[in-house]
Design a protein around this motif. Structure first.
Motif, PDB file in Angstrom:
ATOM      1  N   ARG A 164       0.593   5.831  -0.835  1.00 60.80           N
ATOM      2  CA  ARG A 164      -0.340   6.935  -1.034  1.00 60.80           C
ATOM      3  C   ARG A 164      -0.660   7.094  -2.515  1.00 60.80           C
ATOM      4  NH1 ARG A 164       3.233  11.327   1.696  1.00 60.80           N
ATOM      5  NH2 ARG A 164       4.697  10.074   0.496  1.00 60.80           N
ATOM      6  N   TRP A 189      17.028  -8.432   7.759  1.00 60.03           N
ATOM      7  CA  TRP A 189      15.717  -8.065   8.327  1.00 60.03           C
ATOM      8  C   TRP A 189      14.815  -9.292   8.476  1.00 60.03           C
ATOM      9  CZ3 TRP A 189      18.315  -4.730   5.056  1.00 60.03           C
ATOM     10  CH2 TRP A 189      18.572  -3.460   5.561  1.00 60.03           C
ATOM     11  N   TYR A 220      -3.470   3.099   2.189  1.00 55.78           N
ATOM     12  CA  TYR A 220      -3.061   2.133   3.218  1.00 55.78           C
ATOM     13  C   TYR A 220      -4.276   1.354   3.716  1.00 55.78           C
ATOM     14  CZ  TYR A 220       1.208   5.080   3.489  1.00 55.78           C
ATOM     15  OH  TYR A 220       2.363   5.779   3.217  1.00 55.78           O
ATOM     16  N   TYR A 256      19.514   2.361  18.112  1.00 55.30           N
ATOM     17  CA  TYR A 256      20.590   1.356  17.992  1.00 55.30           C
ATOM     18  C   TYR A 256      21.567   1.359  19.156  1.00 55.30           C
ATOM     19  CZ  TYR A 256      18.440   0.413  13.562  1.00 55.30           C
ATOM     20  OH  TYR A 256      17.515   0.072  12.604  1.00 55.30           O
ATOM     21  N   MET A 286       4.227   9.000  11.583  1.00 53.55           N
ATOM     22  CA  MET A 286       3.016   8.387  11.003  1.00 53.55           C
ATOM     23  C   MET A 286       2.701   7.058  11.687  1.00 53.55           C
ATOM     24  SD  MET A 286       2.596  10.407   8.355  1.00 53.55           S
ATOM     25  CE  MET A 286       3.582  11.870   8.238  1.00 53.55           C
ATOM     26  N   ASP A 324      15.830   8.533  15.001  1.00 58.02           N
ATOM     27  CA  ASP A 324      16.227   7.666  13.890  1.00 58.02           C
ATOM     28  C   ASP A 324      17.367   6.724  14.265  1.00 58.02           C
ATOM     29  OD1 ASP A 324      15.708   7.101  11.051  1.00 58.02           O
ATOM     30  OD2 ASP A 324      17.847   7.498  10.885  1.00 58.02           O
ATOM     31  N   GLY A 375       0.828  -1.208   0.000  1.00 58.66           N
ATOM     32  CA  GLY A 375       0.000   0.000   0.000  1.00 58.66           C
ATOM     33  C   GLY A 375       0.853   1.243   0.000  1.00 58.66           C
TER      34      GLY A 375
HETATM   35  N1  LIG Z   1      15.107  -0.902  10.535  1.00 57.99           N
HETATM   36  C1  LIG Z   1      15.929  -0.223   9.762  1.00 57.99           C
HETATM   37  O1  LIG Z   1      17.002  -0.699   9.395  1.00 57.99           O
HETATM   38  C2  LIG Z   1      15.532   1.126   9.270  1.00 57.99           C
HETATM   39  C3  LIG Z   1      16.333   1.788   8.327  1.00 57.99           C
HETATM   40  C4  LIG Z   1      15.895   3.001   7.817  1.00 57.99           C
HETATM   41  C5  LIG Z   1      14.712   3.545   8.274  1.00 57.99           C
HETATM   42  N2  LIG Z   1      13.973   2.894   9.224  1.00 57.99           N
HETATM   43  C6  LIG Z   1      12.711   3.477   9.711  1.00 57.99           C
HETATM   44  O2  LIG Z   1      11.751   3.334   8.679  1.00 57.99           O
HETATM   45  C7  LIG Z   1      10.940   4.496   8.583  1.00 57.99           C
HETATM   46  C8  LIG Z   1      10.985   5.027   7.170  1.00 57.99           C
HETATM   47  O3  LIG Z   1      12.304   5.309   6.793  1.00 57.99           O
HETATM   48  P1  LIG Z   1      12.779   5.319   5.231  1.00 57.99           P
HETATM   49  O4  LIG Z   1      14.218   5.635   5.249  1.00 57.99           O
HETATM   50  O5  LIG Z   1      12.321   4.103   4.535  1.00 57.99           O
HETATM   51  O6  LIG Z   1      11.972   6.607   4.720  1.00 57.99           O
HETATM   52  P2  LIG Z   1      11.560   6.962   3.235  1.00 57.99           P
HETATM   53  O7  LIG Z   1      12.470   6.319   2.246  1.00 57.99           O
HETATM   54  O8  LIG Z   1      11.403   8.436   3.200  1.00 57.99           O
HETATM   55  O9  LIG Z   1      10.129   6.274   3.053  1.00 57.99           O
HETATM   56  C9  LIG Z   1       9.037   6.594   3.832  1.00 57.99           C
HETATM   57  C10 LIG Z   1       7.755   6.244   3.073  1.00 57.99           C
HETATM   58  O10 LIG Z   1       6.658   6.535   3.930  1.00 57.99           O
HETATM   59  C11 LIG Z   1       5.535   6.958   3.171  1.00 57.99           C
HETATM   60  N3  LIG Z   1       5.018   8.210   3.731  1.00 57.99           N
HETATM   61  C12 LIG Z   1       3.800   8.363   4.307  1.00 57.99           C
HETATM   62  N4  LIG Z   1       3.601   9.612   4.715  1.00 57.99           N
HETATM   63  C13 LIG Z   1       4.727  10.297   4.403  1.00 57.99           C
HETATM   64  C14 LIG Z   1       5.121  11.650   4.532  1.00 57.99           C
HETATM   65  N5  LIG Z   1       4.318  12.569   5.100  1.00 57.99           N
HETATM   66  N6  LIG Z   1       6.332  12.010   4.095  1.00 57.99           N
HETATM   67  C15 LIG Z   1       7.158  11.123   3.545  1.00 57.99           C
HETATM   68  N7  LIG Z   1       6.829   9.800   3.376  1.00 57.99           N
HETATM   69  C16 LIG Z   1       5.624   9.408   3.772  1.00 57.99           C
HETATM   70  C17 LIG Z   1       6.009   7.096   1.732  1.00 57.99           C
HETATM   71  O11 LIG Z   1       5.527   5.957   1.029  1.00 57.99           O
HETATM   72  P3  LIG Z   1       4.256   6.052   0.049  1.00 57.99           P
HETATM   73  O12 LIG Z   1       4.506   7.274  -0.791  1.00 57.99           O
HETATM   74  O13 LIG Z   1       4.319   4.806  -0.696  1.00 57.99           O
HETATM   75  O14 LIG Z   1       3.022   6.178   0.866  1.00 57.99           O
HETATM   76  C18 LIG Z   1       7.521   7.054   1.818  1.00 57.99           C
HETATM   77  O15 LIG Z   1       8.107   6.458   0.697  1.00 57.99           O
HETATM   78  C19 LIG Z   1      11.447   5.452   9.670  1.00 57.99           C
HETATM   79  O16 LIG Z   1      10.621   5.364  10.813  1.00 57.99           O
HETATM   80  C20 LIG Z   1      12.837   4.950   9.993  1.00 57.99           C
HETATM   81  O17 LIG Z   1      13.225   5.146  11.350  1.00 57.99           O
HETATM   82  C21 LIG Z   1      14.358   1.700   9.706  1.00 57.99           C
END
Ligand SMILES: NC(=O)c1ccc[n+]([C@@H]2O[C@H](COP(=O)([O-])OP(=O)(O)OC[C@H]3O[C@@H](n4cnc5c(N)ncnc54)[C@H](OP(=O)(O)O)[C@@H]3O)[C@@H](O)[C@H]2O)c1
Length: 373
Positions: free
Chosen positions: A51, A320, A76, A203, A96, A199, A49
């Motif tokens: 946006r 992961w 979503y 860790y 979010m 962020d 899912g």
């Molecule tokens: N576990 C890990 O290794 C790891 C690594 C990096 C990040 N993270 C976590 O994962 C989350 C996302 O990080 P990411 O680096 O993947 O971010 P990202 O690349 O910016 O992706 C976030 C996604 O969330 C959606 N979204 C919904 N509302 C949004 C808004 N207002 N602004 C921007 N995006 C929005 C979008 O998907 P759609 O357009 O498809 O809706 C966007 O592509 C964070 O909470 C971060 O802490 C975890």
């Protein structure tokens, strides 16, 4: 064993968002579990899912090619409503998570939610209450804790020859090139909970939790004091560098000194756990370390290393999938939380982050936190 018992449990996932973390998580879900010697669970991606439906379609083509049956949704809510989906993975920005996880739970789905689990501890407490009311599984996606290296560090930390932990130093920093990225990037945008603490802070915290909070002598006592100091970037006012300390003095006499920055590379080692009888040194990246070294002293407190042992790890994928396997096993067994990374630990992290933000004077913009204490 009867034939039906040897069939692996299949967990059917719905993925929320099409950003970076969602892409690597989905790639890992599609790795054959047998490549990591897992026979009892498998994963299926049922729906993605976004946006925008175009983004969902593009994501599937790019990251799950050869899986034409994965459904692409432009909202979503359609993923939460899909009756074929059992568990939802939430990969949206931190601020979010509360709303997304709440909607998923209200629709009757189990949830794996990226770190930081929510914007604050009040939101997380509300989600955990809802998950319990609905009899649904909820877990923070603290993938590092499920990597085999974490279990091995824990085994050595607790087998006794190092003695009790005294001080732990841990830092996760990463250079996000903050002078040159848009101010709307999630790492810089306060509306998305930007900055180092939410962020990267999880860790250093996982290693403090593993080595101090989880240590059997500590009996899961929470830190008796927390301090935090924040240095904000003038670019957007989010925390550029944060230093925080935790004292564990109820059953241990130990301290964690933790830090994170968004404009520096990671230090080497990334984690040092210091005992009277030696050290454990964990090499970066501390979210997915591939080696650690144990140093043993000739006598307690001497610092003279007489034996050193380095352990190396590798895996066929991003790493992961270990947390995904845990989710599958918990749901298969009807558990509402993981024993390895339970609700108490996610709450501890959010309570620490709230306190550090309070002491450091980092308030999220009005309206970002859906619930406030
Ligand atoms: N576990 C890990 O290794 C790891 C690594 C990096 C990040 N993270 C976590 O994962 C989350 C996302 O990080 P990411 O680096 O993947 O971010 P990202 O690349 O910016 O992706 C976030 C996604 O969330 C959606 N979204 C919904 N509302 C949004 C808004 N207002 N602004 C921007 N995006 C929005 C979008 O998907 P759609 O357009 O498809 O809706 C966007 O592509 C964070 O909470 C971060 O802490 C975890």
């Amino acid at each position: 064993m009867a034939a039906f018992e040897s069939q692996p449990f299949v967990l059917r996932w719905g993925v929320i968002s099409t950003g970076w973390i969602a892409s690597v998580f989905v790639k890992d879900l599609l790795v054959d579990p047998k490549t990591r010697n897992v026979q009892d669970v498998v994963h299926e991606v049922i729906a993605v899912g976004s946006r925008s439906v175009e983004s969902a379609n593009k994501f599937i083509q790019e990251h799950a090619p050869g899986n034409p049956n994965i459904r692409a949704y432009g909202t979503y809510n359609e993923v939460y409503a899909d009756p074929n989906v059992t568990a939802i993975y939430i990969g949206t920005p931190h601020t979010m998570h509360y709303e997304n996880a709440r909607d998923a739970l209200l629709a009757g789905k189990h949830v794996l939610c990226e770190k930081a689990t929510t914007s604050n501890a009040v939101e997380l407490r509300d989600l955990l209450k809802l998950a319990k009311q609905k009899n649904l599984f909820f877990m923070e996606a603290m993938w590092t804790r499920f990597q085999p290296i974490a279990a091995e560090v824990k085994r050595i930390a607790e087998e006794g020859s190092l003695g009790l932990p005294v001080v732990l130093h841990a830092d996760l920093s990463g250079d996000f090139d903050i002078e040159n990225i848009p101010k709307t990037h999630r790492i810089l945008d306060p509306k998305l909970g930007g900055g180092a603490l939410l962020d990267l802070g999880p860790y250093p915290m996982i290693w403090a939790v593993l080595a101090l909070y989880e240590h059997p002598t500590n009996k899961k006592a929470r830190p008796t004091s927390i301090t935090g100091s924040i240095l904000k970037t003038p670019l957007t006012g989010v925390d550029r560098s944060t230093v925080f300390t935790l004292n564990f003095t109820e059953h241990l006499e130990a301290q964690a000194i933790l830090s994170c920055s968004i404009n520096l590379p990671a230090p080497i080692p990334g984690v040092t756990i210091r005992y009277r009888n030696g050290n454990i040194l964990i090499q970066p990246p501390i979210y997915r370390p591939l080696s650690f070294t144990v140093q043993y002293f000739d006598k307690p407190g001497s610092g003279t290393v007489v034996r050193e042992e380095t352990k190396k790890f590798s895996h066929a994928g991003g790493g992961w999938f270990y947390e995904a396997d845990e989710v599958a096993r918990c749901i298969r067994d009807g558990r509402l939380e993981s024993e390895t990374w339970g609700h108490d630990k996610s709450l501890l992290l959010m309570d620490v982050f709230d306190e550090v933000r309070k002491q450091g004077g980092y308030e999220l913009p009005e309206g970002v936190e859906k619930l406030k204490g």
